[in-house]
Design a protein around this motif. Structure first.
Motif, PDB file in Angstrom:
ATOM      1  N   PRO A 285       0.822  -1.222   0.000  1.00  0.00           N
ATOM      2  CA  PRO A 285       0.000   0.000   0.000  1.00  0.00           C
ATOM      3  C   PRO A 285       0.854   1.270   0.000  1.00  0.00           C
ATOM      4  O   PRO A 285       1.915   1.320   0.619  1.00  0.00           O
ATOM      5  CB  PRO A 285      -0.799  -0.114   1.303  1.00  0.00           C
ATOM      6  CG  PRO A 285      -0.026  -1.041   2.167  1.00  0.00           C
ATOM      7  CD  PRO A 285       0.715  -1.978   1.261  1.00  0.00           C
ATOM      8  N   LEU A 286       0.321   2.287  -0.710  1.00  0.00           N
ATOM      9  CA  LEU A 286       0.997   3.581  -0.797  1.00  0.00           C
ATOM     10  C   LEU A 286      -0.003   4.660  -0.405  1.00  0.00           C
ATOM     11  O   LEU A 286      -1.207   4.396  -0.305  1.00  0.00           O
ATOM     12  CB  LEU A 286       1.491   3.800  -2.233  1.00  0.00           C
ATOM     13  CG  LEU A 286       2.538   2.790  -2.702  1.00  0.00           C
ATOM     14  CD1 LEU A 286       2.684   2.811  -4.213  1.00  0.00           C
ATOM     15  CD2 LEU A 286       3.880   3.045  -2.029  1.00  0.00           C
ATOM     16  N   THR A 287       0.470   5.865  -0.227  1.00  0.00           N
ATOM     17  CA  THR A 287      -0.451   6.939   0.160  1.00  0.00           C
ATOM     18  C   THR A 287      -1.440   7.198  -0.980  1.00  0.00           C
ATOM     19  O   THR A 287      -1.177   6.862  -2.142  1.00  0.00           O
ATOM     20  CB  THR A 287       0.323   8.232   0.478  1.00  0.00           C
ATOM     21  OG1 THR A 287       1.217   8.469  -0.594  1.00  0.00           O
ATOM     22  CG2 THR A 287       1.081   8.131   1.775  1.00  0.00           C
ATOM     23  N   GLY A 288      -2.568   7.784  -0.653  1.00  0.00           N
ATOM     24  CA  GLY A 288      -3.570   8.120  -1.666  1.00  0.00           C
ATOM     25  C   GLY A 288      -4.398   6.925  -2.102  1.00  0.00           C
ATOM     26  O   GLY A 288      -4.996   6.945  -3.179  1.00  0.00           O
ATOM     27  N   GLY A 289      -4.405   5.853  -1.300  1.00  0.00           N
ATOM     28  CA  GLY A 289      -5.235   4.697  -1.621  1.00  0.00           C
ATOM     29  C   GLY A 289      -4.681   3.837  -2.751  1.00  0.00           C
ATOM     30  O   GLY A 289      -5.353   2.930  -3.233  1.00  0.00           O
ATOM     31  N   ARG A 290      -3.424   4.128  -3.161  1.00  0.00           N
ATOM     32  CA  ARG A 290      -2.836   3.315  -4.237  1.00  0.00           C
ATOM     33  C   ARG A 290      -2.089   2.117  -3.646  1.00  0.00           C
ATOM     34  O   ARG A 290      -1.797   2.080  -2.463  1.00  0.00           O
ATOM     35  CB  ARG A 290      -1.810   4.140  -5.043  1.00  0.00           C
ATOM     36  CG  ARG A 290      -2.376   5.372  -5.742  1.00  0.00           C
ATOM     37  CD  ARG A 290      -1.239   6.279  -6.177  1.00  0.00           C
ATOM     38  NE  ARG A 290      -0.381   6.642  -5.065  1.00  0.00           N
ATOM     39  CZ  ARG A 290       0.929   6.882  -5.148  1.00  0.00           C
ATOM     40  NH1 ARG A 290       1.556   6.787  -6.310  1.00  0.00           N
ATOM     41  NH2 ARG A 290       1.642   7.209  -4.081  1.00  0.00           N
ATOM     42  N   ALA A 291      -1.720   1.158  -4.522  1.00  0.00           N
ATOM     43  CA  ALA A 291      -0.863   0.049  -4.082  1.00  0.00           C
ATOM     44  C   ALA A 291      -0.031  -0.424  -5.264  1.00  0.00           C
ATOM     45  O   ALA A 291      -0.491  -0.395  -6.410  1.00  0.00           O
ATOM     46  CB  ALA A 291      -1.706  -1.102  -3.555  1.00  0.00           C
TER      47      ALA A 291
ATOM     48  N   GLY B 169     -12.396  -9.771  11.776  1.00  0.00           N
ATOM     49  CA  GLY B 169     -12.741  -9.767  10.345  1.00  0.00           C
ATOM     50  C   GLY B 169     -11.509  -9.406   9.549  1.00  0.00           C
ATOM     51  O   GLY B 169     -10.428  -9.194  10.125  1.00  0.00           O
ATOM     52  N   PRO B 170     -11.633  -9.336   8.223  1.00  0.00           N
ATOM     53  CA  PRO B 170     -10.473  -9.012   7.392  1.00  0.00           C
ATOM     54  C   PRO B 170      -9.959  -7.600   7.673  1.00  0.00           C
ATOM     55  O   PRO B 170     -10.724  -6.708   8.035  1.00  0.00           O
ATOM     56  CB  PRO B 170     -11.025  -9.096   5.967  1.00  0.00           C
ATOM     57  CG  PRO B 170     -12.342  -9.763   6.062  1.00  0.00           C
ATOM     58  CD  PRO B 170     -12.852  -9.564   7.450  1.00  0.00           C
ATOM     59  N   ILE B 171      -8.680  -7.393   7.486  1.00  0.00           N
ATOM     60  CA  ILE B 171      -8.086  -6.058   7.703  1.00  0.00           C
ATOM     61  C   ILE B 171      -8.668  -5.107   6.649  1.00  0.00           C
ATOM     62  O   ILE B 171      -8.667  -5.416   5.453  1.00  0.00           O
ATOM     63  CB  ILE B 171      -6.544  -6.134   7.575  1.00  0.00           C
ATOM     64  CG1 ILE B 171      -5.988  -7.113   8.617  1.00  0.00           C
ATOM     65  CG2 ILE B 171      -5.922  -4.741   7.758  1.00  0.00           C
ATOM     66  CD1 ILE B 171      -4.484  -7.322   8.558  1.00  0.00           C
ATOM     67  N   PRO B 172      -9.188  -3.948   7.102  1.00  0.00           N
ATOM     68  CA  PRO B 172      -9.884  -3.055   6.157  1.00  0.00           C
ATOM     69  C   PRO B 172      -8.925  -2.167   5.351  1.00  0.00           C
ATOM     70  O   PRO B 172      -8.924  -0.941   5.480  1.00  0.00           O
ATOM     71  CB  PRO B 172     -10.759  -2.206   7.100  1.00  0.00           C
ATOM     72  CG  PRO B 172      -9.985  -2.153   8.383  1.00  0.00           C
ATOM     73  CD  PRO B 172      -9.250  -3.448   8.496  1.00  0.00           C
ATOM     74  N   TRP B 173      -8.115  -2.816   4.534  1.00  0.00           N
ATOM     75  CA  TRP B 173      -7.145  -2.054   3.728  1.00  0.00           C
ATOM     76  C   TRP B 173      -7.869  -1.067   2.821  1.00  0.00           C
ATOM     77  O   TRP B 173      -8.885  -1.408   2.211  1.00  0.00           O
ATOM     78  CB  TRP B 173      -6.323  -3.003   2.853  1.00  0.00           C
ATOM     79  CG  TRP B 173      -5.510  -4.019   3.601  1.00  0.00           C
ATOM     80  CD1 TRP B 173      -5.762  -5.352   3.685  1.00  0.00           C
ATOM     81  CD2 TRP B 173      -4.323  -3.785   4.365  1.00  0.00           C
ATOM     82  NE1 TRP B 173      -4.801  -5.977   4.457  1.00  0.00           N
ATOM     83  CE2 TRP B 173      -3.904  -5.030   4.885  1.00  0.00           C
ATOM     84  CE3 TRP B 173      -3.569  -2.648   4.680  1.00  0.00           C
ATOM     85  CZ2 TRP B 173      -2.769  -5.181   5.680  1.00  0.00           C
ATOM     86  CZ3 TRP B 173      -2.436  -2.797   5.462  1.00  0.00           C
ATOM     87  CH2 TRP B 173      -2.055  -4.049   5.958  1.00  0.00           C
ATOM     88  N   LYS B 174      -7.294   0.131   2.701  1.00  0.00           N
ATOM     89  CA  LYS B 174      -7.877   1.105   1.761  1.00  0.00           C
ATOM     90  C   LYS B 174      -7.615   0.690   0.312  1.00  0.00           C
ATOM     91  O   LYS B 174      -8.534   0.661  -0.494  1.00  0.00           O
ATOM     92  CB  LYS B 174      -7.330   2.504   2.042  1.00  0.00           C
ATOM     93  CG  LYS B 174      -8.244   3.284   2.991  1.00  0.00           C
ATOM     94  CD  LYS B 174      -8.025   4.789   2.923  1.00  0.00           C
ATOM     95  CE  LYS B 174      -6.757   5.166   3.648  1.00  0.00           C
ATOM     96  NZ  LYS B 174      -6.557   6.593   3.827  1.00  0.00           N
ATOM     97  N   PRO B 175      -6.366   0.361  -0.065  1.00  0.00           N
ATOM     98  CA  PRO B 175      -6.159  -0.080  -1.451  1.00  0.00           C
ATOM     99  C   PRO B 175      -6.743  -1.479  -1.642  1.00  0.00           C
ATOM    100  O   PRO B 175      -6.369  -2.418  -0.929  1.00  0.00           O
ATOM    101  CB  PRO B 175      -4.638  -0.083  -1.613  1.00  0.00           C
ATOM    102  CG  PRO B 175      -4.098   0.634  -0.417  1.00  0.00           C
ATOM    103  CD  PRO B 175      -5.102   0.454   0.672  1.00  0.00           C
ATOM    104  N   GLU B 176      -7.642  -1.618  -2.571  1.00  0.00           N
ATOM    105  CA  GLU B 176      -8.394  -2.874  -2.754  1.00  0.00           C
ATOM    106  C   GLU B 176      -7.492  -4.103  -2.947  1.00  0.00           C
ATOM    107  O   GLU B 176      -7.776  -5.170  -2.367  1.00  0.00           O
ATOM    108  CB  GLU B 176      -9.365  -2.691  -3.941  1.00  0.00           C
ATOM    109  CG  GLU B 176     -10.307  -3.860  -4.183  1.00  0.00           C
ATOM    110  CD  GLU B 176      -9.667  -4.992  -4.977  1.00  0.00           C
ATOM    111  OE1 GLU B 176     -10.087  -6.144  -4.800  1.00  0.00           O
ATOM    112  OE2 GLU B 176      -8.725  -4.716  -5.762  1.00  0.00           O
ATOM    113  N   PRO B 177      -6.387  -4.050  -3.716  1.00  0.00           N
ATOM    114  CA  PRO B 177      -5.589  -5.273  -3.922  1.00  0.00           C
ATOM    115  C   PRO B 177      -5.056  -5.870  -2.620  1.00  0.00           C
ATOM    116  O   PRO B 177      -4.835  -7.088  -2.543  1.00  0.00           O
ATOM    117  CB  PRO B 177      -4.434  -4.811  -4.816  1.00  0.00           C
ATOM    118  CG  PRO B 177      -4.915  -3.561  -5.474  1.00  0.00           C
ATOM    119  CD  PRO B 177      -5.843  -2.912  -4.488  1.00  0.00           C
TER     120      PRO B 177
END
Ligand code: FAD
Length: 478
Positions: free
Chosen positions: A96-102, A301-309
Motif C-alpha cells: 500500500p501507498l499513500t492516496g489509496g494506491r498500491a 474480520g479481514p483487515i480493512p485495507w484502503k487499497p483494494e488489492p
C-alpha cells in the motif's frame, strides 16, 4: 544431564527445516538417523501454535514460502503424500501507498508491470529474463557462492544488478514511487540497510520467486512443512526425539557423523575445546544481524485495507515509499528503533479456512529492531497498519507479542532475536560461517554444521541441510 545410549550412522541436532532436510537426505541414503530437538514440538522456524484465542492458529516463525515451494530439494520429495498442501493467495504481495494506491506483485510479470505506470517496460526488462531462467538461477544461489557456476555467462546480467544496493538499483531502473517501493519492500527482507550491498539481490530473488512459483503458505500452517518432513523421515526409518536439549557431545549416542542445525555461537559452546583455535576465531567473528518484534493477531474480520488489492494479497508490505522503508531499515542497522517501522504482514486465514473460526481472521506481522531490543513496538506497528487500513485496531480480539528475548527463548538459534542465522552481508554470503567451498564441514572429523548459518542462508528451503548431508555422505559413506 541426560545421555543417550545406542549407535547410529548419523545424529542431527535440531529439527528446523534444515535439520529435518539433512536427516531425510541421510535416511534416503540408507543410514540410521536420529534427530534430537530441544523443544517439545519439532520444526524450529516452521512451527504453528494457538498463540491467541481458541480456534485461531498462528505461525510462530515463518509464514510465507516462496523458497519452500521453489526449493530444489523439497521439489524432489513426496511431501504432498505426507500432508503438505501449498495454498496460493490470489495475489502474492501488495504494497500500500499513500492516496489509496498500491503496488502489486502478481504471478504474471506482464500484469505486474502493467500496474506500475511509466516503469512498466523497465520492470519487465529487469524481472522478465530472471523469471524465464529462474530454475538455473535458483540452483546457483542456493549453494555456497564459492563454486564454479554451470553457466557463468548467464549469471553476469543477474550478478551485475544484484550485487548492489536496493536504493541504487531502484533509482537507476525506476522513475516512480510504486516500482521503487515494491523493490524496497522486497529488499527489506534482507535485514540490511537498503543503501548497503547486496540488498538488491534479496529484492530481485524474492520478486523472481513470486513470479516463478508464488508466495504460498501451507494449508494448516507452516508446521505442516515440518510434519511432512518428519513423517517422510520416519517412513525412511529415521527417529526423532523431542524435549532433548544437547548441551554436551557426551550426551549423544555413538554416531559416525553429527550434523548441527545450530549457529556458530552454539557450535563454539558445544565443541569449543575440540575446535582448532584458528577455526574457533573465525567462528567468533561471525556476526548476527538485527532482531525482530513480532505480533500475532486474532481479528474480528479481514483487515480493512484502503487499497483494494491488499484485500486479496497473502503478504502486505507496510512501510510506504522507498525513502521511508530505507530510513526505517537504516535506523535499525544503526541500532535505533524506527518511529515508522517497515512491517511485514501476512494474512493467511483469508486463503485458508483452517486458521480461524468462521468469519474471523488471523494476521502475522513483524518489524526489524536492533539486536536484543526489549522495546514494545506494538503501537508503532499498529500505527503503520492503521495508515493504510483505518479501523484495524477495532478488529483486534487478541494479540500475542514477542520481543527479541522472547523470540530467542523459543529457539536458541535466534540469537538476539535475529531470524536469519547470521547477518546477510556480502562477506557473510561468501563466508557462511567461514570462507570455504565446503563451509558445512568443521575441522572435527565427522562434525558438520547444517543450519541457516551455512549457505544458502535463511529461509525455509532445506538446502543448507541438503548440502551438508551430501557432503557428509561423500566424506564418510562414499
Ligand atoms: C519470526 C520469523 C519469521 C520468519 N519468516 C519466514 C518466512 O516467512 N519465510 C521463510 O522462508 N523463512 C522465514 N523465517 C526464517 C526461517 O524460519 C529460518 O531461516 C529457518 O527456519 C532456518 O532453519 P534451520 O533449520 O536452519 O533452523 P531453525 O528453524 O531455527 O531450527 C533450529 C532448531 O534447533 C533446535 N535447537 C537449538 N539448539 C538446540 C540444542 N542445543 N539441542 C537440540 N535442539 C536445539 C531449535 O529448538 C530449533 O528447533 C522466519 C523466521 C522467524 C523466526
Amino acid at each position: 544431564m541426560r545421555s543417550l545410549e545406542g549407535s547410529y550412522d548419523a545424529v542431527v541436532v535440531g529439527s528446523g527445516p534444515n535439520g529435518l532436510s539433512a536427516a531425510v537426505r541421510l535416511a534416503q541414503a540408507g543410514l540410521s538417523v536420529l534427530v534430537l530437538e530441544a523443544n517439545e514440538v519439532i520444526g524450529g522456524g516452521t512451527r504453528s501454535a494457538a498463540l491467541t484465542l481458541p480456534g485461531f492458529l498462528h505461525d510462530t516463525c515463518s509464514a510465507v514460502h516462496p523458497l519452500g515451494v521453489g526449493s530444489p530439494f523439497f521439489r524432489q520429495l513426496p511431501l504432498e503424500q505426507f500432508g503438505l498442501e501449498w495454498l496460493h493467495p490470489e495475489l502474492p504481495l501488495a504494497h500500500p501507498l499513500t492516496g489509496g494506491r498500491a503496488a502489486v506483485l502478481q504471478r504474471s510479470v506482464v500484469a505486474t508491470a502493467a500496474g506500475l505506470g511509466v516503469d512498466n517496460r523497465a520492470y519487465e526488462r529487469l524481472l522478465g529474463p530472471m523469471v524465464s531462467d529462474w530454475e538455473n538461477l535458483a540452483a546457483e544461489f542456493l549453494q555456497p557462492l564459492l563454486h564454479v557456476p554451470a553457466r557463468p555467462i548467464q549469471l553476469v546480467p543477474f550478478g551485475w544488478r544484484a550485487l548492489r544496493s536496493a536504493v541504487g538499483l531502484a533509482n537507476t531502473w525506476f522513475k516512480h514511487e510504486p516500482a521503487r517501493a515494491l523493490l524496497a519492500g522486497l529488499a527489506g527482507h534482507s535485514f540490511l540497510a537498503l543503501a548497503q550491498l547486496p540488498s538488491a539481490a534479496f529484492g530481485l530473488v524474492l520478486g523472481m520467486m513470486g513470479h516463478a512459483v508464488g508466495w504460498p503458505s501451507p494449508r494448516g500452517g507452516s508446521q505442516k512443512i515440518a510434519d511432512a518432513l518428519a513423517s517422510l523421515l520416519r517412513s525412511l526409518g529415521g527417529e526423532i526425539l523431542t524435549g532433548f536439549r544437547v548441551e554436551s557431545f557426551d550426551q549423544l549416542p555413538s554416531a559416525r557423523v553429527i550434523l548441527l542445525d545450530l549457529t556458530p555461537r552454539q557450535l563454539l559452546r558445544l565443541a569449543g575445546n575440540r575446535l582448532p583455535r584458528a577455526y574457533a576465531r573465525r567462528l567468533e567473528r561471525f556476526r548476527y544481524g538485527p532482531g525482530i518484534f513480532k505480533i500475532d493477531y486474532a481479528l474480528n474480520g479481514p483487515i480493512p485495507w484502503k487499497p483494494e488489492p491488499c484485500l486479496r494479497a497473502g503478504t502486505v508490505h507496510v512501510g510506504g515509499s522507498l525513502e521511508e522503508i530505507a530510513r526505517a531499515e537504516g535506523e535499525v542497522c544503526e541500532g535505533k528503533l524506527p518511529e515508522k517501522p517497515f512491517v511485514l504482514l501476512a494474512q493467511p486465514s483469508l486463503f485458508d479456512s483452517t486458521r480461524a473460526p468462521l468469519g474471523k481472521q488471523t494476521a502475522w506481522a513483524y518489524c526489524h529492531v536492533p539486536s536484543g531490543s526489549s522495546f514494545d513496538m506494538t503501537q508503532r506497528i499498529e500505527d503503520q497498519i492503521e495508515r493504510f487500513a483505518p479501523g484495524f485496531r477495532d478488529l483486534v480480539l487478541a494479540r500475542h507479542t514477542a520481543n527479541c528475548a522472547m523470540v530467542e527463548s523459543q529457539n536458541a538459534n535466534l540469537i538476539g532475536g535475529a531470524i536469519d542465522g547470521g547477518a546477510a552481508t556480502l562477506w557473510q554470503l561468501l563466508a557462511r560461517p567461514v570462507l570455504s567451498p565446503a563451509p558445512y564441514r568443521t575441522p572435527v572429523p565427522g562434525l558438520y554444521l547444517c543450519s541457516s548459518s551455512t549457505p544458502p542462508g535463511a529461509g525455509v528451503h532445506g538446502m543448507c541441510g541438503f548440502h551438508a548431508a551430501e557432503l557428509a555422505l561423500r566424506d564418510h559413506f562414499g
